[in-house]
Design a protein around this motif. Structure first.
Motif, PDB file in Angstrom:
ATOM      1  N   TRP A 145      -2.533  10.338   0.282  1.00  0.00           N
ATOM      2  CA  TRP A 145      -2.399  10.339   1.734  1.00  0.00           C
ATOM      3  C   TRP A 145      -3.098   9.109   2.296  1.00  0.00           C
ATOM      4  O   TRP A 145      -4.234   8.815   1.946  1.00  0.00           O
ATOM      5  CB  TRP A 145      -3.026  11.596   2.344  1.00  0.00           C
ATOM      6  CG  TRP A 145      -2.135  12.792   2.331  1.00  0.00           C
ATOM      7  CD1 TRP A 145      -2.050  13.745   1.371  1.00  0.00           C
ATOM      8  CD2 TRP A 145      -1.195  13.163   3.350  1.00  0.00           C
ATOM      9  NE1 TRP A 145      -1.118  14.697   1.717  1.00  0.00           N
ATOM     10  CE2 TRP A 145      -0.581  14.370   2.936  1.00  0.00           C
ATOM     11  CE3 TRP A 145      -0.826  12.607   4.583  1.00  0.00           C
ATOM     12  CZ2 TRP A 145       0.387  15.010   3.701  1.00  0.00           C
ATOM     13  CZ3 TRP A 145       0.133  13.243   5.344  1.00  0.00           C
ATOM     14  CH2 TRP A 145       0.734  14.437   4.897  1.00  0.00           C
ATOM     15  N   THR A 146      -2.416   8.395   3.174  1.00  0.00           N
ATOM     16  CA  THR A 146      -3.043   7.290   3.887  1.00  0.00           C
ATOM     17  C   THR A 146      -4.211   7.818   4.717  1.00  0.00           C
ATOM     18  O   THR A 146      -4.115   8.894   5.319  1.00  0.00           O
ATOM     19  CB  THR A 146      -2.012   6.609   4.810  1.00  0.00           C
ATOM     20  OG1 THR A 146      -0.958   6.089   4.008  1.00  0.00           O
ATOM     21  CG2 THR A 146      -2.639   5.489   5.613  1.00  0.00           C
ATOM     22  N   ASP A 147      -5.294   7.083   4.757  1.00  0.00           N
ATOM     23  CA  ASP A 147      -6.469   7.485   5.524  1.00  0.00           C
ATOM     24  C   ASP A 147      -6.248   7.153   7.002  1.00  0.00           C
ATOM     25  O   ASP A 147      -6.289   5.978   7.395  1.00  0.00           O
ATOM     26  CB  ASP A 147      -7.698   6.747   5.010  1.00  0.00           C
ATOM     27  CG  ASP A 147      -8.961   7.080   5.795  1.00  0.00           C
ATOM     28  OD1 ASP A 147      -8.906   8.000   6.637  1.00  0.00           O
ATOM     29  OD2 ASP A 147      -9.985   6.414   5.558  1.00  0.00           O
ATOM     30  N   PRO A 148      -6.026   8.165   7.858  1.00  0.00           N
ATOM     31  CA  PRO A 148      -5.731   7.873   9.268  1.00  0.00           C
ATOM     32  C   PRO A 148      -6.941   7.371  10.042  1.00  0.00           C
ATOM     33  O   PRO A 148      -6.796   6.871  11.171  1.00  0.00           O
ATOM     34  CB  PRO A 148      -5.256   9.222   9.813  1.00  0.00           C
ATOM     35  CG  PRO A 148      -5.936  10.227   8.944  1.00  0.00           C
ATOM     36  CD  PRO A 148      -6.018   9.612   7.588  1.00  0.00           C
ATOM     37  N   ASP A 149      -8.131   7.495   9.449  1.00  0.00           N
ATOM     38  CA  ASP A 149      -9.344   7.055  10.133  1.00  0.00           C
ATOM     39  C   ASP A 149      -9.685   5.596   9.838  1.00  0.00           C
ATOM     40  O   ASP A 149     -10.661   5.067  10.390  1.00  0.00           O
ATOM     41  CB  ASP A 149     -10.527   7.935   9.734  1.00  0.00           C
ATOM     42  CG  ASP A 149     -10.336   9.380  10.176  1.00  0.00           C
ATOM     43  OD1 ASP A 149      -9.781   9.587  11.272  1.00  0.00           O
ATOM     44  OD2 ASP A 149     -10.722  10.290   9.417  1.00  0.00           O
ATOM     45  N   PRO A 151      -9.863   1.991  10.430  1.00  0.00           N
ATOM     46  CA  PRO A 151      -9.684   1.238  11.682  1.00  0.00           C
ATOM     47  C   PRO A 151      -8.704   0.079  11.570  1.00  0.00           C
ATOM     48  O   PRO A 151      -8.269  -0.457  12.599  1.00  0.00           O
ATOM     49  CB  PRO A 151     -11.097   0.738  11.999  1.00  0.00           C
ATOM     50  CG  PRO A 151     -11.796   0.713  10.671  1.00  0.00           C
ATOM     51  CD  PRO A 151     -11.223   1.849   9.889  1.00  0.00           C
ATOM     52  N   THR A 152      -8.318  -0.309  10.340  1.00  0.00           N
ATOM     53  CA  THR A 152      -7.395  -1.428  10.188  1.00  0.00           C
ATOM     54  C   THR A 152      -5.928  -0.997  10.292  1.00  0.00           C
ATOM     55  O   THR A 152      -5.049  -1.856  10.345  1.00  0.00           O
ATOM     56  CB  THR A 152      -7.598  -2.120   8.827  1.00  0.00           C
ATOM     57  OG1 THR A 152      -7.217  -1.224   7.769  1.00  0.00           O
ATOM     58  CG2 THR A 152      -9.051  -2.535   8.640  1.00  0.00           C
ATOM     59  N   LEU A 153      -5.676   0.312  10.321  1.00  0.00           N
ATOM     60  CA  LEU A 153      -4.289   0.774  10.380  1.00  0.00           C
ATOM     61  C   LEU A 153      -3.651   0.423  11.722  1.00  0.00           C
ATOM     62  O   LEU A 153      -4.254   0.594  12.770  1.00  0.00           O
ATOM     63  CB  LEU A 153      -4.214   2.295  10.198  1.00  0.00           C
ATOM     64  CG  LEU A 153      -4.456   2.888   8.823  1.00  0.00           C
ATOM     65  CD1 LEU A 153      -4.129   4.379   8.858  1.00  0.00           C
ATOM     66  CD2 LEU A 153      -3.640   2.194   7.756  1.00  0.00           C
ATOM     67  N   ARG A 295       1.570  -9.081  14.998  1.00  0.00           N
ATOM     68  CA  ARG A 295       0.331  -8.491  14.490  1.00  0.00           C
ATOM     69  C   ARG A 295       0.590  -7.293  13.585  1.00  0.00           C
ATOM     70  O   ARG A 295      -0.209  -7.005  12.697  1.00  0.00           O
ATOM     71  CB  ARG A 295      -0.560  -8.086  15.669  1.00  0.00           C
ATOM     72  CG  ARG A 295      -1.128  -9.277  16.426  1.00  0.00           C
ATOM     73  CD  ARG A 295      -1.868  -8.864  17.674  1.00  0.00           C
ATOM     74  NE  ARG A 295      -2.298 -10.033  18.439  1.00  0.00           N
ATOM     75  CZ  ARG A 295      -2.721  -9.986  19.696  1.00  0.00           C
ATOM     76  NH1 ARG A 295      -2.787  -8.806  20.314  1.00  0.00           N
ATOM     77  NH2 ARG A 295      -3.087 -11.090  20.313  1.00  0.00           N
ATOM     78  N   GLU A 296       1.684  -6.588  13.801  1.00  0.00           N
ATOM     79  CA  GLU A 296       1.961  -5.411  12.982  1.00  0.00           C
ATOM     80  C   GLU A 296       2.481  -5.769  11.599  1.00  0.00           C
ATOM     81  O   GLU A 296       2.386  -4.974  10.675  1.00  0.00           O
ATOM     82  CB  GLU A 296       2.942  -4.492  13.706  1.00  0.00           C
ATOM     83  CG  GLU A 296       2.361  -3.916  14.983  1.00  0.00           C
ATOM     84  CD  GLU A 296       2.819  -2.505  15.256  1.00  0.00           C
ATOM     85  OE1 GLU A 296       3.623  -1.973  14.464  1.00  0.00           O
ATOM     86  OE2 GLU A 296       2.352  -1.925  16.243  1.00  0.00           O
ATOM     87  N   ILE A 297       3.072  -6.949  11.448  1.00  0.00           N
ATOM     88  CA  ILE A 297       3.571  -7.323  10.122  1.00  0.00           C
ATOM     89  C   ILE A 297       2.556  -8.135   9.335  1.00  0.00           C
ATOM     90  O   ILE A 297       2.647  -8.202   8.104  1.00  0.00           O
ATOM     91  CB  ILE A 297       4.904  -8.090  10.198  1.00  0.00           C
ATOM     92  CG1 ILE A 297       4.703  -9.515  10.746  1.00  0.00           C
ATOM     93  CG2 ILE A 297       5.940  -7.325  11.004  1.00  0.00           C
ATOM     94  CD1 ILE A 297       5.906 -10.406  10.562  1.00  0.00           C
ATOM     95  N   ALA A 298       1.588  -8.742  10.029  1.00  0.00           N
ATOM     96  CA  ALA A 298       0.626  -9.596   9.334  1.00  0.00           C
ATOM     97  C   ALA A 298      -0.098  -8.890   8.185  1.00  0.00           C
ATOM     98  O   ALA A 298      -0.288  -9.487   7.114  1.00  0.00           O
ATOM     99  CB  ALA A 298      -0.382 -10.171  10.328  1.00  0.00           C
TER     100      ALA A 298
END
Length: 340
Positions: A145-149, A151-153, A295-298
């Protein structure tokens, strides 16, 4: 009497193909739209591939509001919850995307369990089963599971992860007969039914038109929309799929490989496709100072992480087609529809 399947968000790219394939398979289909004004457009799009023949109906319901969902689920046997609410990607206000995605999923599940449907299949995303950093080497599966916490997400990844988590948490506290399955797709491409809503296919349209003058070093796990619908229907009907997550990613392909496929496979129609690679540093600089949309693809530049679809192949008998076929079929469809 045919089973009734509800597909959420019938005007969407994936949902439209779900409607088509369900009708082809003999189901009666009901699909939600945010306003009744969208019904004709959905009917017209679906009719380019299959004759609805009185087996397609509509319900007006919005994922951001409670109204309409109980009526939409009345008499429904199964649900494909494909829709995802629109929301802003403002990093200063991530809740603008997170809250609608999570709450919309819960609205569908509450109405579905109250109506006693047999199974809900929810479309999540492969990036809910990924390391926080795309640069992490290795192959991951549904147990991660991806960590939703973290901060880099980016908000999109966090919204998808929290929405799927909310769905499973809801089902953990539910004691009825309704079952949940989630499908986690990669980058979705393939033919279009209409140019009104093309989603990620817009990348191919930009390549064909010459609007993408250079190619960032980004890799995509390309899944054909027709294969994605196939795995949804298999997950909807297979007894073994109840309570399971299924990754539905396809062949890992660099965007530069996509560009070469279009140039080599389309002849004159591919003449505007650029194959020039943009250095990572140039993309990061542009994302920071010139084009905030980058910024979302970087974070995905130089991506190394991949996903395993062994579970979907083993449990559901799913076999996705090669990425080259998907990319070319996508391009030819866009050209045929006058999108480029």
């Amino acid at each position: 009497m045919a089973e009734v399947v509800l597909v959420t968000g019938g005007s969407g790219y994936i949902a439209g193909w779900c409607v088509v394939e369900l009708l082809r398979a003999g189901y009666d289909v009901r699909t939600t739209v945010r306003t009744a004004a969208k019904e004709q457009a959905v009917t017209d799009a679906v009719s380019t591939a299959v004759d609805p023949a009185g087996r397609l109906s509509f319900a007006v319901a919005d994922l951001t509001a409670d109204d309409g969902w109980d009526a939409a689920l009345k008499g429904v046997d199964r649900v494909l919850h494909v829709a995802s609410p629109l929301g802003g990607a403002d990093p200063k206000n991530p809740e603008a995307m997170i809250t609608p995605a999570r709450d919309g999923t819960l609205r569908v599940l509450r109405a579905a369990t109250a109506a006693g449907v047999k199974r809900v299949v929810t479309t999540s995303a492969a990036n809910t089963a990924s390391p926080s950093s795309y640069a992490t080497e290795g192959v991951t599966d549904e147990t991660l599971w991806t960590d939703p916490d973290d901060p880099t997400l980016i908000p999109y990844r966090r919204s998808k992860t929290l929405a799927e988590r909310a769905a499973w948490d809801f089902m953990d506290g539910y004691r009825g007969a309704t079952e949940l399955t989630t499908v986690l797709p990669g980058a979705v491409f393939g033919p279009v039914l209409t140019t009104d809503t093309i989603g990620s296919v817009g990348i191919v349209a930009r390549m064909l038109s010459g609007g993408m003058r250079g190619i960032p070093r980004i890799g995509l796990e390309i899944v054909d929309v027709r294969d994605l619908v196939d795995v949804h229907i298999r997950a909807m009907t297979s007894p073994e799929a109840a309570g399971q997550r299924f990754l539905a990613t396809g062949e890992f392909t660099w965007m530069s490989e996509m560009a070469r496929t279009l140039r080599d496979g389309l002849g004159a129609d591919g003449r505007k496709v650029s194959t020039r690679q943009i250095p990572d540093i140039a993309v990061r600089f542009a994302a920071r100072f010139r084009d905030p949309s980058l910024r979302e693809i970087a974070p995905a530049l130089g991506r190394r992480n991949r996903h395993s679809t062994e579970k979907a192949r083993r449990v559901l008998g799913w076999e996705p087609r090669p990425a080259r076929e998907t990319v070319l079929d996508c391009a030819r469809s866009l050209i045929a529809h006058g999108a480029v």
